[in-house]
Design a protein around this motif. Sequence first.
Motif, PDB file in Angstrom:
ATOM      1  N   GLN A   1      -3.147  -7.637  -5.375  1.00  0.00           N
ATOM      2  CA  GLN A   1      -2.678  -6.474  -6.126  1.00  0.00           C
ATOM      3  C   GLN A   1      -2.439  -5.306  -5.179  1.00  0.00           C
ATOM      4  OE1 GLN A   1      -5.483  -4.584  -8.815  1.00  0.00           O
ATOM      5  NE2 GLN A   1      -3.869  -3.934 -10.201  1.00  0.00           N
ATOM      6  N   GLY A   2      -1.303  -4.641  -5.341  1.00  0.00           N
ATOM      7  CA  GLY A   2      -1.002  -3.479  -4.528  1.00  0.00           C
ATOM      8  C   GLY A   2      -1.866  -2.294  -4.911  1.00  0.00           C
ATOM      9  N   VAL A   3      -1.842  -1.258  -4.073  1.00  0.00           N
ATOM     10  CA  VAL A   3      -2.682  -0.072  -4.276  1.00  0.00           C
ATOM     11  C   VAL A   3      -1.841   1.182  -4.123  1.00  0.00           C
ATOM     12  CG1 VAL A   3      -4.614   1.276  -3.361  1.00  0.00           C
ATOM     13  CG2 VAL A   3      -4.795  -1.223  -3.480  1.00  0.00           C
ATOM     14  N   VAL A   4      -2.051   2.138  -5.029  1.00  0.00           N
ATOM     15  CA  VAL A   4      -1.500   3.484  -4.886  1.00  0.00           C
ATOM     16  C   VAL A   4      -2.676   4.408  -4.598  1.00  0.00           C
ATOM     17  CG1 VAL A   4      -0.211   5.363  -5.947  1.00  0.00           C
ATOM     18  CG2 VAL A   4       0.397   2.993  -6.474  1.00  0.00           C
TER      19      VAL A   4
ATOM     20  N   THR B   1      -1.443  12.910 -11.127  1.00  0.00           N
ATOM     21  CA  THR B   1      -0.677  12.466 -12.289  1.00  0.00           C
ATOM     22  C   THR B   1       0.372  11.444 -11.881  1.00  0.00           C
ATOM     23  OG1 THR B   1      -1.015  14.591 -13.393  1.00  0.00           O
ATOM     24  CG2 THR B   1       0.795  13.225 -14.183  1.00  0.00           C
ATOM     25  N   LEU B   2       1.101  11.746 -10.817  1.00  0.00           N
ATOM     26  CA  LEU B   2       2.159  10.830 -10.373  1.00  0.00           C
ATOM     27  C   LEU B   2       1.570   9.512  -9.879  1.00  0.00           C
ATOM     28  CD1 LEU B   2       5.109  10.194  -9.721  1.00  0.00           C
ATOM     29  CD2 LEU B   2       4.696  11.140  -7.436  1.00  0.00           C
ATOM     30  N   ALA B   3       0.517   9.569  -9.063  1.00  0.00           N
ATOM     31  CA  ALA B   3      -0.070   8.348  -8.500  1.00  0.00           C
ATOM     32  C   ALA B   3      -0.524   7.413  -9.618  1.00  0.00           C
ATOM     33  CB  ALA B   3      -1.242   8.706  -7.590  1.00  0.00           C
ATOM     34  N   LYS B   4      -1.134   7.960 -10.632  1.00  0.00           N
ATOM     35  CA  LYS B   4      -1.601   7.146 -11.755  1.00  0.00           C
ATOM     36  C   LYS B   4      -0.432   6.500 -12.488  1.00  0.00           C
ATOM     37  CE  LYS B   4      -4.692   7.368 -15.753  1.00  0.00           C
ATOM     38  NZ  LYS B   4      -5.575   8.249 -16.567  1.00  0.00           N
TER      39      LYS B   4
ATOM     40  N   LEU C   1       0.850  -1.191   0.000  1.00  0.00           N
ATOM     41  CA  LEU C   1       0.000   0.000   0.000  1.00  0.00           C
ATOM     42  C   LEU C   1       0.884   1.238   0.000  1.00  0.00           C
ATOM     43  CD1 LEU C   1      -2.658   1.500   0.169  1.00  0.00           C
ATOM     44  CD2 LEU C   1      -2.694   1.079   2.639  1.00  0.00           C
ATOM     45  N   PHE C   2       0.790   2.019  -1.059  1.00  0.00           N
ATOM     46  CA  PHE C   2       1.512   3.282  -1.179  1.00  0.00           C
ATOM     47  C   PHE C   2       0.509   4.435  -1.103  1.00  0.00           C
ATOM     48  CE2 PHE C   2       4.980   1.289  -4.128  1.00  0.00           C
ATOM     49  CZ  PHE C   2       5.407   0.505  -3.070  1.00  0.00           C
ATOM     50  N   VAL C   3       0.903   5.507  -0.439  1.00  0.00           N
ATOM     51  CA  VAL C   3       0.076   6.708  -0.364  1.00  0.00           C
ATOM     52  C   VAL C   3       0.884   7.882  -0.907  1.00  0.00           C
ATOM     53  CG1 VAL C   3      -1.084   8.353   1.152  1.00  0.00           C
ATOM     54  CG2 VAL C   3      -1.313   5.893   1.580  1.00  0.00           C
ATOM     55  N   VAL C   4       0.277   8.629  -1.833  1.00  0.00           N
ATOM     56  CA  VAL C   4       0.910   9.822  -2.388  1.00  0.00           C
ATOM     57  C   VAL C   4       0.284  11.045  -1.728  1.00  0.00           C
ATOM     58  CG1 VAL C   4       1.386  11.172  -4.462  1.00  0.00           C
ATOM     59  CG2 VAL C   4       1.347   8.663  -4.579  1.00  0.00           C
TER      60      VAL C   4
ATOM     61  N   MET D   1      -6.103   4.386  -6.759  1.00  0.00           N
ATOM     62  CA  MET D   1      -7.301   4.904  -6.113  1.00  0.00           C
ATOM     63  C   MET D   1      -7.185   6.421  -6.028  1.00  0.00           C
ATOM     64  SD  MET D   1      -8.491   2.416  -3.004  1.00  0.00           S
ATOM     65  CE  MET D   1      -9.164   0.786  -3.335  1.00  0.00           C
ATOM     66  N   PRO D   2      -7.928   7.153  -6.874  1.00  0.00           N
ATOM     67  CA  PRO D   2      -7.868   8.621  -6.835  1.00  0.00           C
ATOM     68  C   PRO D   2      -8.360   9.156  -5.498  1.00  0.00           C
ATOM     69  CG  PRO D   2      -8.943   7.837  -8.846  1.00  0.00           C
ATOM     70  CD  PRO D   2      -8.818   6.663  -7.927  1.00  0.00           C
ATOM     71  N   GLU D   3      -8.002  10.387  -5.203  1.00  0.00           N
ATOM     72  CA  GLU D   3      -8.446  11.020  -3.967  1.00  0.00           C
ATOM     73  C   GLU D   3      -9.967  11.047  -3.903  1.00  0.00           C
ATOM     74  OE1 GLU D   3      -8.021  15.337  -1.628  1.00  0.00           O
ATOM     75  OE2 GLU D   3      -6.967  14.973  -3.521  1.00  0.00           O
ATOM     76  N   PHE D   4     -10.527  10.775  -2.721  1.00  0.00           N
ATOM     77  CA  PHE D   4     -11.975  10.807  -2.552  1.00  0.00           C
ATOM     78  C   PHE D   4     -12.518  12.191  -2.880  1.00  0.00           C
ATOM     79  CE2 PHE D   4     -15.513  12.138   0.114  1.00  0.00           C
ATOM     80  CZ  PHE D   4     -16.490  11.266  -0.346  1.00  0.00           C
ATOM     81  N   LYS D   5     -13.633  12.211  -3.601  1.00  0.00           N
ATOM     82  CA  LYS D   5     -14.367  13.440  -3.894  1.00  0.00           C
ATOM     83  C   LYS D   5     -15.813  13.257  -3.452  1.00  0.00           C
ATOM     84  CE  LYS D   5     -10.839  15.217  -6.202  1.00  0.00           C
ATOM     85  NZ  LYS D   5     -10.027  16.327  -5.645  1.00  0.00           N
TER      86      LYS D   5
END
Length: 436
Positions: free
Chosen positions: A173-176, A87-90, A74-77, A101-105
């Motif tokens: 599967q890992g997650v960013v 852009t970087l996380a993707k 699990l990585f967090v940007v 996983m994009p930032e929650f909106k």
Amino acid sequence: MASKLRPVGCVAVKKLLGKSAGLSQQQVRTVVHRSLLRLPENYPQPWDYKTKGFNVSDMFNDRTQDHFHANSKLFVVEGNIGSGKSTLAKELAEQLGMLHMPEFKMDDILIDRYGNDMRKFYHLFPERFRIPDVEMFYKNPMSDMSAVMQERIFSCRFDQYLNALAHIMNTGQGVVLERSPYSDFVFTNAMRAKNFIGPEYFSHYYYQRKRALPELNFWPHLVIYLDAPTNTCLQNIKRRGNKGEIACVDETYLKTMEESYKDSLKEYSRHSKLLAYDWTKPGDADVIVEDIERMDLDFFEWHSGEVFEEWKMLIDEIGWAEARHKVTNKHDARINAFDGIDKFEAGELYISPRDAGHWLHVMKTQVLKSPYGYGYNRHLGDEQAGLGIWRTGQTLPEPWYDYWYKEAYYDQAEAQETSLDPDSDSYDPDYVHHHH
């Protein structure tokens, strides 16, 4: 060069992270580019947790530890508004074969399964139920609803983090992930600095945070912090051209977030590995992948501190099955994190019983046009369900939900007048006009 560390305020990032942050000290590669990942021939198929859920009894059919491989991380940007996280996380997720996983909106919970956009019914809802999206917040940040929005966002970040953990444990599967509930307080601090929220809610938020975070248990393996100066973030925000954002997210707001991130990174550093980059000009994701590949994200010794400790405490399949059930089901985690906390001192969070009753009437008569909850409306295309369904914590026909506050919360919303009037025959369309 993208991997160059730069000062954050008066504290150097490298000093903040400690001596262990030096990339030159990392000798063993664990995470690899997706093209180099090799899985054994008997590697299990991903468990379809969104369809099946996961109960402890399922451990006999699908062993959690069998799913884990080098990139099951699990990585967090993290970074300020306008720093370029998305852009970087993707790009990182793409190169490492991880789920992005994009930032929650707020938009993620304001449109239901039937396509109903709650905002289209806000003129019928009492004000307390008009949860702001970001555009509404920018137009009126001094509203009491700013605190309601922030409370809802924290709850949803909590759910999203559980979603990330559930994905790793059920599929391997890992997650960013962009941002996390651990760093959410940087927004609360910024909102308080601008007086968008009051001191009572501010205190309530930190009590809520202290209650909730231990329920997540697993900290990220790696936190990647993009250090973009406030002026750079302001320029990026102005470039987006949103007048409301430009007026609301000013230098004071961004500076407070920048200062708050110092505390956030210190907190992360006790549990996670950190990489921090000078992001005055966006760097190259390839360089960051190389930095990640140089790191040992698996090694742990009991006497060496708390980094990775939560991921290494569970040593048998029973323990992993219990953890997997908790993050997939969400019920126990949410009960322990959010139930039974008094809100009476935070006036912004108060809900009038009459307002709650009217909102439920609107949901039944105008939104769903049904006395039944989500998933049980044949006139809206739902298949017949319910006779064989029993589960703890929520009544949706599906075992999985992304966010409690999208649909799962609805069947537990209560008001005396609607309990006595399940068909909402007493609905008063002029209630909002008369009482607000």
